[in-house]
Design a protein around this motif. Structure first.
Motif, PDB file in Angstrom:
ATOM      1  N   MET A   1      -3.649  -1.612  16.282  1.00 36.12           N
ATOM      2  CA  MET A   1      -4.124  -1.664  14.927  1.00 36.12           C
ATOM      3  C   MET A   1      -3.488  -0.535  14.123  1.00 36.12           C
ATOM      4  N   PRO A   2      -2.674  -0.872  13.174  1.00 33.63           N
ATOM      5  CA  PRO A   2      -1.983   0.155  12.398  1.00 33.63           C
ATOM      6  C   PRO A   2      -2.911   0.827  11.383  1.00 33.63           C
ATOM      7  N   VAL A   3      -3.139   2.097  11.597  1.00 31.39           N
ATOM      8  CA  VAL A   3      -3.956   2.902  10.697  1.00 31.39           C
ATOM      9  C   VAL A   3      -3.154   4.156  10.386  1.00 31.39           C
ATOM     10  N   TYR A   4      -3.122   4.511   9.109  1.00 29.22           N
ATOM     11  CA  TYR A   4      -2.290   5.634   8.684  1.00 29.22           C
ATOM     12  C   TYR A   4      -3.119   6.626   7.879  1.00 29.22           C
ATOM     13  N   LYS A   5      -2.633   7.864   7.824  1.00 30.07           N
ATOM     14  CA  LYS A   5      -3.313   8.894   7.060  1.00 30.07           C
ATOM     15  C   LYS A   5      -2.541   9.167   5.776  1.00 30.07           C
ATOM     16  N   ASN A   6      -3.261   9.187   4.660  1.00 30.22           N
ATOM     17  CA  ASN A   6      -2.689   9.541   3.376  1.00 30.22           C
ATOM     18  C   ASN A   6      -2.817  11.059   3.256  1.00 30.22           C
ATOM     19  N   GLU A   7      -1.716  11.768   3.406  1.00 30.31           N
ATOM     20  CA  GLU A   7      -1.738  13.224   3.442  1.00 30.31           C
ATOM     21  C   GLU A   7      -2.151  13.838   2.106  1.00 30.31           C
ATOM     22  N   GLN A   8      -1.811  13.191   1.002  1.00 33.58           N
ATOM     23  CA  GLN A   8      -2.159  13.735  -0.311  1.00 33.58           C
ATOM     24  C   GLN A   8      -3.665  13.719  -0.547  1.00 33.58           C
ATOM     25  N   ARG A   9      -4.321  12.650  -0.178  1.00 32.33           N
ATOM     26  CA  ARG A   9      -5.758  12.506  -0.402  1.00 32.33           C
ATOM     27  C   ARG A   9      -6.599  12.960   0.783  1.00 32.33           C
ATOM     28  N   GLY A  10      -5.998  12.973   1.953  1.00 33.88           N
ATOM     29  CA  GLY A  10      -6.750  13.324   3.156  1.00 33.88           C
ATOM     30  C   GLY A  10      -7.618  12.191   3.663  1.00 33.88           C
ATOM     31  N   THR A  11      -7.285  10.961   3.271  1.00 32.08           N
ATOM     32  CA  THR A  11      -8.049   9.798   3.712  1.00 32.08           C
ATOM     33  C   THR A  11      -7.175   8.900   4.571  1.00 32.08           C
ATOM     34  N   TRP A  12      -7.794   7.905   5.176  1.00 27.90           N
ATOM     35  CA  TRP A  12      -7.105   6.952   6.045  1.00 27.90           C
ATOM     36  C   TRP A  12      -7.014   5.603   5.358  1.00 27.90           C
ATOM     37  N   PHE A  13      -5.973   4.844   5.709  1.00 23.96           N
ATOM     38  CA  PHE A  13      -5.841   3.480   5.197  1.00 23.96           C
ATOM     39  C   PHE A  13      -5.264   2.592   6.280  1.00 23.96           C
ATOM     40  N   THR A  15      -3.179  -1.233   6.905  1.00 22.70           N
ATOM     41  CA  THR A  15      -2.393  -2.318   6.331  1.00 22.70           C
ATOM     42  C   THR A  15      -1.987  -3.246   7.473  1.00 22.70           C
ATOM     43  N   PHE A  16      -2.197  -4.541   7.248  1.00 22.64           N
ATOM     44  CA  PHE A  16      -1.927  -5.512   8.306  1.00 22.64           C
ATOM     45  C   PHE A  16      -1.727  -6.895   7.693  1.00 22.64           C
ATOM     46  N   TYR A  17      -1.218  -7.808   8.491  1.00 24.60           N
ATOM     47  CA  TYR A  17      -1.009  -9.195   8.083  1.00 24.60           C
ATOM     48  C   TYR A  17      -2.079 -10.088   8.718  1.00 24.60           C
ATOM     49  N   TYR A  18      -2.450 -11.138   7.995  1.00 22.61           N
ATOM     50  CA  TYR A  18      -3.387 -12.124   8.515  1.00 22.61           C
ATOM     51  C   TYR A  18      -3.009 -13.499   7.968  1.00 22.61           C
ATOM     52  N   THR A  19      -3.536 -14.531   8.582  1.00 26.19           N
ATOM     53  CA  THR A  19      -3.303 -15.894   8.133  1.00 26.19           C
ATOM     54  C   THR A  19      -4.587 -16.413   7.493  1.00 26.19           C
ATOM     55  N   ARG A  37     -11.529   5.881  12.664  1.00 27.61           N
ATOM     56  CA  ARG A  37     -12.388   4.885  13.304  1.00 27.61           C
ATOM     57  C   ARG A  37     -12.928   3.881  12.290  1.00 27.61           C
ATOM     58  N   GLU A  38     -13.299   4.342  11.093  1.00 30.02           N
ATOM     59  CA  GLU A  38     -13.791   3.439  10.048  1.00 30.02           C
ATOM     60  C   GLU A  38     -12.706   2.440   9.630  1.00 30.02           C
ATOM     61  N   ALA A  39     -11.486   2.929   9.494  1.00 26.25           N
ATOM     62  CA  ALA A  39     -10.379   2.053   9.109  1.00 26.25           C
ATOM     63  C   ALA A  39     -10.121   1.000  10.184  1.00 26.25           C
ATOM     64  N   GLN A  40     -10.159   1.399  11.446  1.00 27.28           N
ATOM     65  CA  GLN A  40      -9.951   0.451  12.528  1.00 27.28           C
ATOM     66  C   GLN A  40     -11.077  -0.575  12.594  1.00 27.28           C
ATOM     67  N   ALA A  41     -12.310  -0.125  12.367  1.00 24.73           N
ATOM     68  CA  ALA A  41     -13.450  -1.045  12.385  1.00 24.73           C
ATOM     69  C   ALA A  41     -13.347  -2.057  11.251  1.00 24.73           C
ATOM     70  N   PHE A  42     -12.904  -1.616  10.066  1.00 22.91           N
ATOM     71  CA  PHE A  42     -12.729  -2.546   8.946  1.00 22.91           C
ATOM     72  C   PHE A  42     -11.708  -3.617   9.296  1.00 22.91           C
ATOM     73  N   GLU A  43     -10.577  -3.179   9.843  1.00 20.86           N
ATOM     74  CA  GLU A  43      -9.520  -4.138  10.188  1.00 20.86           C
ATOM     75  C   GLU A  43     -10.005  -5.140  11.228  1.00 20.86           C
ATOM     76  N   ARG A  44     -10.681  -4.654  12.247  1.00 20.34           N
ATOM     77  CA  ARG A  44     -11.171  -5.528  13.313  1.00 20.34           C
ATOM     78  C   ARG A  44     -12.157  -6.562  12.751  1.00 20.34           C
ATOM     79  N   GLU A  45     -13.094  -6.115  11.922  1.00 17.95           N
ATOM     80  CA  GLU A  45     -14.084  -7.039  11.366  1.00 17.95           C
ATOM     81  C   GLU A  45     -13.445  -8.015  10.379  1.00 17.95           C
ATOM     82  N   PHE A  46     -12.501  -7.554   9.586  1.00 15.82           N
ATOM     83  CA  PHE A  46     -11.827  -8.447   8.635  1.00 15.82           C
ATOM     84  C   PHE A  46     -11.075  -9.547   9.379  1.00 15.82           C
TER      85      PHE A  46
END
Length: 111
Positions: A1-13, A15-19, A37-46
């Motif tokens: 699960m691709p999760v990245y950190k936004n260094e400027q804001r200090g938050t996580w985001f 981005t992924f593909y779905y059908t 962990r929150e970002a990964q949980a969002f992606e998994r549930e989505f």
């Protein structure tokens, strides 16, 4: 699960593909998570919601149902449905997979 950190804001985001339901491939990006962990949980549930399989959580099915109801019923009716579901049904079946709910579970919840 691709999760990245936004260094400027200090938050996580994430981005992924779905059908989607029409079969077209789309890209989804969601920002502003405080933890990885929150970002990964969002992606998994989505992805679970978009797949629409029988092993999805009951809470995901309720979210899909209420989103569908928004365009078809009055706001007051939607409020009543949401309140009843959140107060009585979700506390019992929230994390249960749909294919694991049996008539016995429903009778235990009912009484």
């Amino acid at each position: 699960m691709p999760v990245y950190k936004n260094e400027q804001r200090g938050t996580w985001f994430t981005t992924f593909y779905y059908t989607d339901w029409t079969g077209t491939r789309k890209k989804k990006k969601k920002e502003g998570f405080t933890t990885k962990r929150e970002a990964q949980a969002f992606e998994r549930e989505f992805l679970e919601r978009m797949a629409g399989t029988c092993d999805m959580k009951f809470s995901s099915l309720v979210a899909i149902y209420l989103d569908d109801c928004k365009s078809r019923i009055k706001a007051s009716t939607l409020y009543t449905k949401t309140t009843i579901i959140e107060k009585y049904v979700l506390p019992y079946f929230k994390d249960t997979a749909i294919n694991k709910i049996t008539p016995t579970n429903i009778r235990q919840w009912y009484y």
